[in-house]
Design a protein around this motif. Structure first.
Motif, PDB file in Angstrom:
ATOM      1  N   VAL A   1       0.847  -1.190   0.000  1.00  0.00           N
ATOM      2  CA  VAL A   1       0.000   0.000   0.000  1.00  0.00           C
ATOM      3  C   VAL A   1       0.885   1.243   0.000  1.00  0.00           C
ATOM      4  O   VAL A   1       1.971   1.252   0.573  1.00  0.00           O
ATOM      5  CB  VAL A   1      -0.976   0.044   1.200  1.00  0.00           C
ATOM      6  N   ILE A   2       0.404   2.273  -0.670  1.00  0.00           N
ATOM      7  CA  ILE A   2       1.084   3.565  -0.684  1.00  0.00           C
ATOM      8  C   ILE A   2       0.094   4.610  -0.187  1.00  0.00           C
ATOM      9  O   ILE A   2      -1.077   4.611  -0.589  1.00  0.00           O
ATOM     10  CB  ILE A   2       1.589   3.925  -2.098  1.00  0.00           C
ATOM     11  N   GLY A   3       0.584   5.456   0.696  1.00  0.00           N
ATOM     12  CA  GLY A   3      -0.265   6.508   1.229  1.00  0.00           C
ATOM     13  C   GLY A   3       0.581   7.613   1.838  1.00  0.00           C
ATOM     14  O   GLY A   3       1.817   7.524   1.873  1.00  0.00           O
ATOM     15  N   THR A   4      -0.084   8.635   2.316  1.00  0.00           N
ATOM     16  CA  THR A   4       0.602   9.773   2.913  1.00  0.00           C
ATOM     17  C   THR A   4       0.211   9.895   4.380  1.00  0.00           C
ATOM     18  O   THR A   4      -0.980   9.973   4.704  1.00  0.00           O
ATOM     19  CB  THR A   4       0.245  11.072   2.164  1.00  0.00           C
ATOM     20  N   LEU A   5       1.229   9.870   5.240  1.00  0.00           N
ATOM     21  CA  LEU A   5       1.012  10.124   6.666  1.00  0.00           C
ATOM     22  C   LEU A   5       0.921  11.632   6.861  1.00  0.00           C
ATOM     23  O   LEU A   5       1.739  12.382   6.312  1.00  0.00           O
ATOM     24  CB  LEU A   5       2.178   9.586   7.497  1.00  0.00           C
ATOM     25  N   ARG A   6      -0.046  12.060   7.639  1.00  0.00           N
ATOM     26  CA  ARG A   6      -0.221  13.488   7.938  1.00  0.00           C
ATOM     27  C   ARG A   6      -0.090  13.702   9.432  1.00  0.00           C
ATOM     28  O   ARG A   6      -0.645  12.954  10.226  1.00  0.00           O
ATOM     29  CB  ARG A   6      -1.609  13.947   7.496  1.00  0.00           C
ATOM     30  N   HIS A   7       0.650  14.741   9.775  1.00  0.00           N
ATOM     31  CA  HIS A   7       0.922  14.982  11.184  1.00  0.00           C
ATOM     32  C   HIS A   7       1.072  16.477  11.433  1.00  0.00           C
ATOM     33  O   HIS A   7       1.652  17.189  10.609  1.00  0.00           O
ATOM     34  CB  HIS A   7       2.205  14.249  11.574  1.00  0.00           C
ATOM     35  N   THR A   8       0.567  16.944  12.565  1.00  0.00           N
ATOM     36  CA  THR A   8       0.793  18.316  13.007  1.00  0.00           C
ATOM     37  C   THR A   8       1.713  18.255  14.217  1.00  0.00           C
ATOM     38  O   THR A   8       1.383  17.623  15.219  1.00  0.00           O
ATOM     39  CB  THR A   8      -0.533  19.019  13.383  1.00  0.00           C
ATOM     40  N   GLN A   9       2.866  18.894  14.120  1.00  0.00           N
ATOM     41  CA  GLN A   9       3.825  18.865  15.214  1.00  0.00           C
ATOM     42  C   GLN A   9       3.318  19.699  16.382  1.00  0.00           C
ATOM     43  O   GLN A   9       2.879  20.844  16.204  1.00  0.00           O
ATOM     44  CB  GLN A   9       5.179  19.388  14.747  1.00  0.00           C
TER      45      GLN A   9
ATOM     46  N   ASP B   1       3.895 -11.907  10.857  1.00  0.00           N
ATOM     47  CA  ASP B   1       5.141 -11.192  10.667  1.00  0.00           C
ATOM     48  C   ASP B   1       4.800  -9.719  10.450  1.00  0.00           C
ATOM     49  O   ASP B   1       3.715  -9.395   9.948  1.00  0.00           O
ATOM     50  CB  ASP B   1       5.900 -11.764   9.466  1.00  0.00           C
ATOM     51  N   ILE B   2       5.686  -8.832  10.799  1.00  0.00           N
ATOM     52  CA  ILE B   2       5.415  -7.392  10.843  1.00  0.00           C
ATOM     53  C   ILE B   2       5.634  -6.737   9.482  1.00  0.00           C
ATOM     54  O   ILE B   2       6.667  -6.950   8.847  1.00  0.00           O
ATOM     55  CB  ILE B   2       6.316  -6.734  11.907  1.00  0.00           C
ATOM     56  N   PRO B   3       4.672  -5.899   9.033  1.00  0.00           N
ATOM     57  CA  PRO B   3       4.871  -5.155   7.786  1.00  0.00           C
ATOM     58  C   PRO B   3       6.044  -4.184   7.895  1.00  0.00           C
ATOM     59  O   PRO B   3       6.381  -3.714   8.982  1.00  0.00           O
ATOM     60  CB  PRO B   3       3.564  -4.366   7.615  1.00  0.00           C
ATOM     61  N   SER B   4       6.642  -3.896   6.756  1.00  0.00           N
ATOM     62  CA  SER B   4       7.724  -2.916   6.679  1.00  0.00           C
ATOM     63  C   SER B   4       7.187  -1.622   6.085  1.00  0.00           C
ATOM     64  O   SER B   4       6.359  -1.654   5.180  1.00  0.00           O
ATOM     65  CB  SER B   4       8.851  -3.446   5.786  1.00  0.00           C
ATOM     66  N   VAL B   5       7.678  -0.502   6.587  1.00  0.00           N
ATOM     67  CA  VAL B   5       7.256   0.810   6.093  1.00  0.00           C
ATOM     68  C   VAL B   5       8.485   1.528   5.545  1.00  0.00           C
ATOM     69  O   VAL B   5       9.539   1.546   6.184  1.00  0.00           O
ATOM     70  CB  VAL B   5       6.577   1.642   7.202  1.00  0.00           C
ATOM     71  N   PHE B   6       8.327   2.126   4.359  1.00  0.00           N
ATOM     72  CA  PHE B   6       9.421   2.799   3.667  1.00  0.00           C
ATOM     73  C   PHE B   6       9.069   4.248   3.374  1.00  0.00           C
ATOM     74  O   PHE B   6       7.901   4.575   3.125  1.00  0.00           O
ATOM     75  CB  PHE B   6       9.712   2.101   2.326  1.00  0.00           C
ATOM     76  N   ASP B   7      10.072   5.099   3.375  1.00  0.00           N
ATOM     77  CA  ASP B   7       9.960   6.490   2.943  1.00  0.00           C
ATOM     78  C   ASP B   7       9.874   6.439   1.408  1.00  0.00           C
ATOM     79  O   ASP B   7      10.884   6.334   0.726  1.00  0.00           O
ATOM     80  CB  ASP B   7      11.206   7.243   3.426  1.00  0.00           C
ATOM     81  N   GLN B   8       8.670   6.479   0.886  1.00  0.00           N
ATOM     82  CA  GLN B   8       8.427   6.227  -0.540  1.00  0.00           C
ATOM     83  C   GLN B   8       9.158   7.212  -1.450  1.00  0.00           C
ATOM     84  O   GLN B   8       9.697   6.828  -2.476  1.00  0.00           O
ATOM     85  CB  GLN B   8       6.917   6.257  -0.831  1.00  0.00           C
ATOM     86  N   ASP B   9       9.168   8.483  -1.092  1.00  0.00           N
ATOM     87  CA  ASP B   9       9.795   9.496  -1.952  1.00  0.00           C
ATOM     88  C   ASP B   9      11.250   9.779  -1.567  1.00  0.00           C
ATOM     89  O   ASP B   9      11.857  10.710  -2.088  1.00  0.00           O
ATOM     90  CB  ASP B   9       8.990  10.794  -1.905  1.00  0.00           C
ATOM     91  N   LYS B  10      11.774   9.009  -0.625  1.00  0.00           N
ATOM     92  CA  LYS B  10      13.164   9.171  -0.175  1.00  0.00           C
ATOM     93  C   LYS B  10      13.434  10.593   0.310  1.00  0.00           C
ATOM     94  O   LYS B  10      14.441  11.214  -0.001  1.00  0.00           O
ATOM     95  CB  LYS B  10      14.137   8.752  -1.279  1.00  0.00           C
TER      96      LYS B  10
ATOM     97  N   LEU C   1       4.327  12.766   4.942  1.00  0.00           N
ATOM     98  CA  LEU C   1       5.345  11.829   4.490  1.00  0.00           C
ATOM     99  C   LEU C   1       4.665  10.723   3.695  1.00  0.00           C
ATOM    100  O   LEU C   1       3.772  10.044   4.203  1.00  0.00           O
ATOM    101  CB  LEU C   1       6.097  11.213   5.675  1.00  0.00           C
ATOM    102  N   ARG C   2       5.081  10.579   2.462  1.00  0.00           N
ATOM    103  CA  ARG C   2       4.543   9.518   1.605  1.00  0.00           C
ATOM    104  C   ARG C   2       5.266   8.222   1.948  1.00  0.00           C
ATOM    105  O   ARG C   2       6.492   8.174   1.961  1.00  0.00           O
ATOM    106  CB  ARG C   2       4.760   9.892   0.152  1.00  0.00           C
TER     107      ARG C   2
ATOM    108  N   ASP D   1      17.860   1.191   2.587  1.00  0.00           N
ATOM    109  CA  ASP D   1      16.805   1.031   1.578  1.00  0.00           C
ATOM    110  C   ASP D   1      15.591   1.920   1.858  1.00  0.00           C
ATOM    111  O   ASP D   1      14.545   1.763   1.252  1.00  0.00           O
ATOM    112  CB  ASP D   1      16.388  -0.433   1.455  1.00  0.00           C
ATOM    113  N   HIS D   2      15.727   2.853   2.801  1.00  0.00           N
ATOM    114  CA  HIS D   2      14.709   3.828   3.201  1.00  0.00           C
ATOM    115  C   HIS D   2      13.603   3.231   4.070  1.00  0.00           C
ATOM    116  O   HIS D   2      12.579   3.865   4.314  1.00  0.00           O
ATOM    117  CB  HIS D   2      14.128   4.583   1.993  1.00  0.00           C
ATOM    118  N   LYS D   3      13.823   2.019   4.554  1.00  0.00           N
ATOM    119  CA  LYS D   3      12.892   1.408   5.501  1.00  0.00           C
ATOM    120  C   LYS D   3      13.026   2.116   6.843  1.00  0.00           C
ATOM    121  O   LYS D   3      14.135   2.421   7.290  1.00  0.00           O
ATOM    122  CB  LYS D   3      13.208  -0.081   5.647  1.00  0.00           C
TER     123      LYS D   3
END
Length: 161
Positions: A50-58, A80-89, A67-68, A102-104
């Motif tokens: 899955v690809i999506g964008t995390l939205r956060h207010t600091q 087993d645990i899913p891996s999350v990557f910084d899609q746009d690096k 962050l995509r 690998d940006h994980k």
């Protein structure tokens, strides 16, 4: 118990491909998350991506950050645990920035068993940890120091419990 009465997670435990009902439930669960804008999903080699964008207010600055990410479900999900990557690096990988080459995202020390393996909410918990990681990474980018407690890197160090 016949196949119609089994939960999708029982199918997965037996190593069967994702069934349509399981995919539908997982996508609905992800779409309901207020901090994730789901963009797309696919299944490749029996793995859901899955690809999506995390939205956060600091909290400190009130600044809105996005962050995509790409989340890859392992074949053995939810065991087993899913891996999350910084899609746009967006961020440069580094040990101090808790990100693999690998940006994980480095979300947890594996031997601490912090995620509810076997739970239908495993992916949600991983995405919540990703949101915390994102907030801390933004602070790290500004200050050059990871905020709060962090694990020492590597498996050769002793595990404190």
């Amino acid at each position: 118990m016949n196949g119609r009465n089994k939960s999708p997670f029982e199918y997965q435990e037996q190593g069967v491909n994702w069934c349509p009902a399981q995919v539908d439930r997982e996508i609905l669960r992800l779409r309901a998350l207020p901090y994730l804008a789901l963009e797309s999903w696919s299944i490749t080699n029996r793995q859901l991506h899955v690809i999506g964008t995390l939205r956060h207010t600091q909290q400190e600055t009130g600044r809105k950050e996005c962050l995509r990410v790409r989340m890859e479900y392992p074949r053995e999900y939810p065991w087993d645990i899913p891996s999350v990557f910084d899609q746009d690096k967006r961020f440069a990988p580094s040990a101090n920035g808790h990100q693999y080459p690998d940006h994980k995202l480095c979300l947890s020390f594996p031997l601490r068993f912090e995620f509810p393996v076997g739970s239908e909410n495993l992916a949600t918990e991983v995405l919540q940890a990703s949101l915390v990681w994102f907030d801390k990474r933004c602070i790290f980018e500004r200050l050059g120091v990871w905020p709060g407690a962090a694990e020492e890197h590597g498996y050769v160090r002793p595990l404190d419990r």
